[in-house]
Write a protein that holds these residues in place. Structure first.
Motif, PDB file in Angstrom:
ATOM      1  N   GLU A  10     -60.407 -10.110 -36.025  1.00 13.66           N
ATOM      2  CA  GLU A  10     -60.023  -9.234 -36.328  1.00 13.66           C
ATOM      3  C   GLU A  10     -58.414  -9.143 -36.021  1.00 13.66           C
ATOM      4  OE1 GLU A  10     -60.584  -6.088 -33.753  1.00 13.66           O
ATOM      5  OE2 GLU A  10     -62.519  -6.404 -34.239  1.00 13.66           O
ATOM      6  N   PRO A  11     -56.780  -8.952 -35.918  1.00 15.59           N
ATOM      7  CA  PRO A  11     -56.639  -7.352 -36.387  1.00 15.59           C
ATOM      8  C   PRO A  11     -57.290  -7.167 -38.020  1.00 15.59           C
ATOM      9  CG  PRO A  11     -54.902  -8.167 -36.428  1.00 15.59           C
ATOM     10  CD  PRO A  11     -55.616  -9.056 -36.112  1.00 15.59           C
ATOM     11  N   TYR A  12     -58.070  -7.982 -38.982  1.00 14.69           N
ATOM     12  CA  TYR A  12     -57.301  -7.723 -40.135  1.00 14.69           C
ATOM     13  C   TYR A  12     -58.488  -7.503 -40.915  1.00 14.69           C
ATOM     14  CZ  TYR A  12     -54.049 -11.073 -39.730  1.00 14.69           C
ATOM     15  OH  TYR A  12     -52.939 -12.372 -39.497  1.00 14.69           O
ATOM     16  N   THR A  13     -59.824  -7.407 -39.676  1.00 14.40           N
ATOM     17  CA  THR A  13     -61.386  -7.086 -40.362  1.00 14.40           C
ATOM     18  C   THR A  13     -62.211  -7.008 -38.868  1.00 14.40           C
ATOM     19  OG1 THR A  13     -61.114  -8.773 -42.865  1.00 14.40           O
ATOM     20  CG2 THR A  13     -63.145  -7.752 -41.749  1.00 14.40           C
ATOM     21  N   HIS A  14     -62.471  -5.436 -39.037  1.00 13.14           N
ATOM     22  CA  HIS A  14     -63.490  -5.015 -37.979  1.00 13.14           C
ATOM     23  C   HIS A  14     -64.828  -4.960 -38.749  1.00 13.14           C
ATOM     24  CE1 HIS A  14     -59.345  -3.872 -35.955  1.00 13.14           C
ATOM     25  NE2 HIS A  14     -59.038  -3.102 -36.675  1.00 13.14           N
ATOM     26  N   ASP A  15     -65.467  -5.100 -37.513  1.00  8.97           N
ATOM     27  CA  ASP A  15     -66.996  -5.271 -37.988  1.00  8.97           C
ATOM     28  C   ASP A  15     -67.537  -6.394 -38.864  1.00  8.97           C
ATOM     29  OD1 ASP A  15     -67.395  -3.229 -36.026  1.00  8.97           O
ATOM     30  OD2 ASP A  15     -66.890  -1.718 -37.698  1.00  8.97           O
ATOM     31  N   VAL A  16     -67.289  -7.179 -38.421  1.00  5.80           N
ATOM     32  CA  VAL A  16     -67.873  -8.595 -39.481  1.00  5.80           C
ATOM     33  C   VAL A  16     -68.820  -8.930 -39.307  1.00  5.80           C
ATOM     34  CG1 VAL A  16     -67.315 -11.433 -40.007  1.00  5.80           C
ATOM     35  CG2 VAL A  16     -65.003  -9.453 -39.292  1.00  5.80           C
ATOM     36  N   GLY A  17     -69.862  -9.206 -40.200  1.00  2.28           N
ATOM     37  CA  GLY A  17     -71.179  -9.335 -40.126  1.00  2.28           C
ATOM     38  C   GLY A  17     -71.858 -10.510 -40.411  1.00  2.28           C
ATOM     39  N   PRO A  18     -72.236 -11.026 -40.399  1.00  2.26           N
ATOM     40  CA  PRO A  18     -73.153 -12.377 -41.157  1.00  2.26           C
ATOM     41  C   PRO A  18     -72.984 -12.115 -42.543  1.00  2.26           C
ATOM     42  CG  PRO A  18     -74.788 -11.277 -39.366  1.00  2.26           C
ATOM     43  CD  PRO A  18     -73.982  -9.633 -39.535  1.00  2.26           C
ATOM     44  N   SER A  19     -73.728 -10.843 -43.319  1.00  2.00           N
ATOM     45  CA  SER A  19     -73.269 -10.389 -45.104  1.00  2.00           C
ATOM     46  C   SER A  19     -72.319 -11.505 -45.027  1.00  2.00           C
ATOM     47  CB  SER A  19     -73.562  -9.667 -45.417  1.00  2.00           C
ATOM     48  OG  SER A  19     -73.156  -8.564 -45.387  1.00  2.00           O
ATOM     49  N   ASP A  20     -70.605 -11.038 -44.578  1.00  2.00           N
ATOM     50  CA  ASP A  20     -69.490 -11.089 -44.515  1.00  2.00           C
ATOM     51  C   ASP A  20     -69.497 -12.950 -44.587  1.00  2.00           C
ATOM     52  OD1 ASP A  20     -68.403  -8.088 -45.434  1.00  2.00           O
ATOM     53  OD2 ASP A  20     -68.698  -8.270 -42.837  1.00  2.00           O
ATOM     54  N   VAL A  21     -70.256 -13.100 -43.474  1.00  2.00           N
ATOM     55  CA  VAL A  21     -69.554 -14.554 -43.282  1.00  2.00           C
ATOM     56  C   VAL A  21     -70.609 -15.259 -44.309  1.00  2.00           C
ATOM     57  CG1 VAL A  21     -70.056 -16.231 -41.569  1.00  2.00           C
ATOM     58  CG2 VAL A  21     -69.265 -14.014 -40.699  1.00  2.00           C
ATOM     59  N   GLN A  22     -71.358 -15.328 -44.880  1.00  2.00           N
ATOM     60  CA  GLN A  22     -72.601 -16.058 -46.022  1.00  2.00           C
ATOM     61  C   GLN A  22     -71.506 -15.629 -47.190  1.00  2.00           C
ATOM     62  OE1 GLN A  22     -75.733 -17.222 -44.249  1.00  2.00           O
ATOM     63  NE2 GLN A  22     -75.691 -17.870 -47.187  1.00  2.00           N
ATOM     64  N   ALA A  23     -71.220 -14.338 -47.254  1.00  2.00           N
ATOM     65  CA  ALA A  23     -70.486 -14.333 -48.438  1.00  2.00           C
ATOM     66  C   ALA A  23     -68.967 -15.216 -48.618  1.00  2.00           C
ATOM     67  CB  ALA A  23     -70.016 -12.839 -48.854  1.00  2.00           C
ATOM     68  N   ALA A  24     -68.534 -15.640 -47.652  1.00  2.40           N
ATOM     69  CA  ALA A  24     -67.419 -16.239 -47.682  1.00  2.40           C
ATOM     70  C   ALA A  24     -67.875 -17.578 -47.634  1.00  2.40           C
ATOM     71  CB  ALA A  24     -66.831 -16.391 -45.959  1.00  2.40           C
ATOM     72  N   ALA A  25     -68.837 -18.016 -47.279  1.00  5.18           N
ATOM     73  CA  ALA A  25     -69.334 -19.857 -47.019  1.00  5.18           C
ATOM     74  C   ALA A  25     -69.547 -19.816 -48.570  1.00  5.18           C
ATOM     75  CB  ALA A  25     -70.378 -20.021 -45.725  1.00  5.18           C
ATOM     76  N   LEU A  26     -70.688 -19.185 -49.289  1.00  9.30           N
ATOM     77  CA  LEU A  26     -71.190 -19.265 -50.287  1.00  9.30           C
ATOM     78  C   LEU A  26     -69.607 -19.558 -51.751  1.00  9.30           C
ATOM     79  CD1 LEU A  26     -72.821 -19.560 -52.131  1.00  9.30           C
ATOM     80  CD2 LEU A  26     -72.920 -16.628 -53.045  1.00  9.30           C
ATOM     81  N   GLN A  27     -68.594 -18.716 -51.119  1.00  7.99           N
ATOM     82  CA  GLN A  27     -67.298 -18.151 -51.963  1.00  7.99           C
ATOM     83  C   GLN A  27     -66.589 -20.053 -52.282  1.00  7.99           C
ATOM     84  OE1 GLN A  27     -67.798 -16.359 -54.326  1.00  7.99           O
ATOM     85  NE2 GLN A  27     -65.766 -16.095 -54.878  1.00  7.99           N
ATOM     86  N   TYR A  28     -66.602 -20.670 -50.923  1.00  3.66           N
ATOM     87  CA  TYR A  28     -65.974 -21.761 -50.580  1.00  3.66           C
ATOM     88  C   TYR A  28     -67.233 -22.814 -51.234  1.00  3.66           C
ATOM     89  CZ  TYR A  28     -64.387 -25.469 -47.731  1.00  3.66           C
ATOM     90  OH  TYR A  28     -64.027 -27.058 -47.324  1.00  3.66           O
ATOM     91  N   VAL A  29     -67.554 -23.140 -51.214  1.00  6.34           N
ATOM     92  CA  VAL A  29     -68.786 -24.268 -51.150  1.00  6.34           C
ATOM     93  C   VAL A  29     -68.948 -24.088 -52.963  1.00  6.34           C
ATOM     94  CG1 VAL A  29     -71.297 -24.670 -51.677  1.00  6.34           C
ATOM     95  CG2 VAL A  29     -70.326 -23.705 -49.363  1.00  6.34           C
ATOM     96  N   ARG A  30     -68.628 -22.917 -54.011  1.00 13.93           N
ATOM     97  CA  ARG A  30     -68.596 -23.107 -55.009  1.00 13.93           C
ATOM     98  C   ARG A  30     -67.286 -22.934 -55.519  1.00 13.93           C
ATOM     99  NH1 ARG A  30     -70.796 -16.892 -56.139  1.00 13.93           N
ATOM    100  NH2 ARG A  30     -72.451 -17.261 -56.289  1.00 13.93           N
ATOM    101  N   LYS A  31     -66.287 -23.095 -55.059  1.00 16.52           N
ATOM    102  CA  LYS A  31     -65.219 -23.204 -55.041  1.00 16.52           C
ATOM    103  C   LYS A  31     -64.799 -24.828 -55.065  1.00 16.52           C
ATOM    104  CE  LYS A  31     -60.006 -23.089 -55.967  1.00 16.52           C
ATOM    105  NZ  LYS A  31     -60.393 -21.836 -56.981  1.00 16.52           N
ATOM    106  N   ILE A  32     -64.924 -25.426 -54.307  1.00 13.77           N
ATOM    107  CA  ILE A  32     -64.503 -26.930 -53.588  1.00 13.77           C
ATOM    108  C   ILE A  32     -66.152 -27.672 -54.558  1.00 13.77           C
ATOM    109  CG2 ILE A  32     -63.586 -26.946 -51.492  1.00 13.77           C
ATOM    110  CD1 ILE A  32     -66.804 -27.549 -49.917  1.00 13.77           C
TER     111      ILE A  32
END
Length: 72
Positions: A10-32
């Motif tokens: 917050e305040p950039y994103t409201h109601d962050v759920g597990p799927s949002d965190v999982q998607a970000a983690a996946l993108q990060y691991v794909r990148k590195i």
């Protein structure tokens, strides 16, 4: 570094759920790792990294204190 990873606090994103965190983690691991989809011999290490990054992200988001927010 990863332009497709969105800010999850917050305040950039409201109601962050597990799927949002999982998607970000996946993108990060794909990148590195340089793998969009790892070969079968790397799949276990890839998925373990995604889970570890997701857990670290959850801990970070849970511990951040945002000034001026109602939760502070």
């Amino acid at each position: 570094m990863c332009r497709s990873i969105k800010t999850l606090r917050e305040p950039y994103t409201h109601d962050v759920g597990p799927s949002d965190v999982q998607a970000a983690a996946l993108q990060y691991v794909r990148k590195i790792s340089g793998f969009r989809q790892p070969a079968s011999h790397n799949a276990e290490a890839f998925q373990a990294a995604v889970q570890e990054v997701a857990q670290a992200t959850e801990r970070l988001l849970d511990s951040l204190q945002v000034r001026g927010s109602a939760a502070s």
